[in-house]
Design a protein around this motif. Structure first.
Motif, PDB file in Angstrom:
ATOM      1  N   GLN A  12      -8.681  -8.863  91.184  1.00  0.00           N
ATOM      2  CA  GLN A  12      -9.966  -8.469  91.754  1.00  0.00           C
ATOM      3  C   GLN A  12     -10.550  -9.559  92.648  1.00  0.00           C
ATOM      4  O   GLN A  12     -11.070  -9.264  93.726  1.00  0.00           O
ATOM      5  CB  GLN A  12     -10.928  -8.124  90.617  1.00  0.00           C
ATOM      6  CG  GLN A  12     -12.254  -7.581  91.073  1.00  0.00           C
ATOM      7  CD  GLN A  12     -13.081  -7.055  89.919  1.00  0.00           C
ATOM      8  OE1 GLN A  12     -12.558  -6.427  89.009  1.00  0.00           O
ATOM      9  NE2 GLN A  12     -14.367  -7.314  89.948  1.00  0.00           N
ATOM     10  N   VAL A  42     -15.541  -1.733  91.709  1.00  0.00           N
ATOM     11  CA  VAL A  42     -14.443  -1.567  90.744  1.00  0.00           C
ATOM     12  C   VAL A  42     -14.926  -0.808  89.514  1.00  0.00           C
ATOM     13  O   VAL A  42     -14.238   0.095  89.015  1.00  0.00           O
ATOM     14  CB  VAL A  42     -13.844  -2.945  90.382  1.00  0.00           C
ATOM     15  CG1 VAL A  42     -12.947  -2.853  89.156  1.00  0.00           C
ATOM     16  CG2 VAL A  42     -13.080  -3.516  91.569  1.00  0.00           C
ATOM     17  N   ARG A  88      -8.000  -1.135  85.319  1.00  0.00           N
ATOM     18  CA  ARG A  88      -8.198  -2.581  85.261  1.00  0.00           C
ATOM     19  C   ARG A  88      -7.399  -3.118  84.094  1.00  0.00           C
ATOM     20  O   ARG A  88      -7.401  -2.537  83.018  1.00  0.00           O
ATOM     21  CB  ARG A  88      -9.684  -2.911  85.083  1.00  0.00           C
ATOM     22  CG  ARG A  88     -10.521  -2.493  86.270  1.00  0.00           C
ATOM     23  CD  ARG A  88     -11.982  -2.688  86.018  1.00  0.00           C
ATOM     24  NE  ARG A  88     -12.463  -1.553  85.214  1.00  0.00           N
ATOM     25  CZ  ARG A  88     -13.721  -1.344  84.901  1.00  0.00           C
ATOM     26  NH1 ARG A  88     -14.648  -2.197  85.260  1.00  0.00           N
ATOM     27  NH2 ARG A  88     -14.073  -0.291  84.211  1.00  0.00           N
ATOM     28  N   LEU A 128      -5.811  -4.873  89.318  1.00  0.00           N
ATOM     29  CA  LEU A 128      -6.218  -3.517  89.654  1.00  0.00           C
ATOM     30  C   LEU A 128      -5.034  -2.692  90.158  1.00  0.00           C
ATOM     31  O   LEU A 128      -4.227  -3.172  90.952  1.00  0.00           O
ATOM     32  CB  LEU A 128      -7.287  -3.548  90.753  1.00  0.00           C
ATOM     33  CG  LEU A 128      -8.515  -4.418  90.472  1.00  0.00           C
ATOM     34  CD1 LEU A 128      -9.376  -4.542  91.723  1.00  0.00           C
ATOM     35  CD2 LEU A 128      -9.319  -3.853  89.315  1.00  0.00           C
TER      36      LEU A 128
END
Length: 165
Positions: free
Chosen positions: A78, A96, A107, A119
């Motif tokens: 991320q 996200v 995730r 991700l």
């Protein structure tokens, strides 16, 4: 659509005589040669066109770029994604989280770094990107329709250079 939102630019002579204000045009002075100013106007026009094309889909340019980039880089961390797309970490976390809640991304905390998050797109995320990609590509073609193929190539080469890509 873009033509309706373009400002009418005055010539320096119009600005000096005051004809610019009377004609509805605007003199930009030193902004006329400002790279940042022209990039901002181009970005606003591109975003207006994106929002018009994707209004019923509820997609935003930044969010869709996140989905595309995750698709192209499964397992991307991320923080790395936020840096690559120049999105603030706090804003990336919200994006996200929203995509996670919508079932579009997964995730995963990697075992080698418990502070990181990797991700990947879910099947639903892959389907959404695949379904919207033709409209996105059509939007991209239309956004540079005023440019010739060579001009578009030159513009992208220069933007990549400016962005260090």
């Amino acid at each position: 659509m873009r033509a309706a939102t373009r400002p009418v630019v005055a010539t320096p002579a119009d600005a000096e005589t005051g004809d610019a204000a009377r004609s509805g045009s605007v003199a930009f002075g030193p902004l006329a040669d400002s790279l940042g100013f022209h990039l901002r106007l181009a970005q606003i026009a591109a975003f207006e066109e994106f929002f018009a094309a994707f209004a019923e889909d509820g997609l935003q340019p930044g969010g869709f770029s996140v989905l595309i980039t995750i698709r192209e880089n499964p397992g991307v961390r991320q923080g790395i994604l936020a840096n690559a797309l120049r999105i603030k970490r706090s804003h990336m976390a919200k994006i996200v989280q929203g995509f996670g809640e919508a079932g579009l991304i997964e995730r995963r905390v990697p075992p080698d770094d418990r502070r990181a998050v990797e991700l990947t797109l879910t099947e639903a995320g892959h389907r959404l990107v695949a379904a919207k990609m033709p409209k996105f590509l059509q939007h991209e073609r239309a956004s540079a329709a005023a440019l010739t193929k060579d001009e578009r190539h030159t513009l992208f080469a220069l933007l990549r250079k400016l962005n260090g890509l």
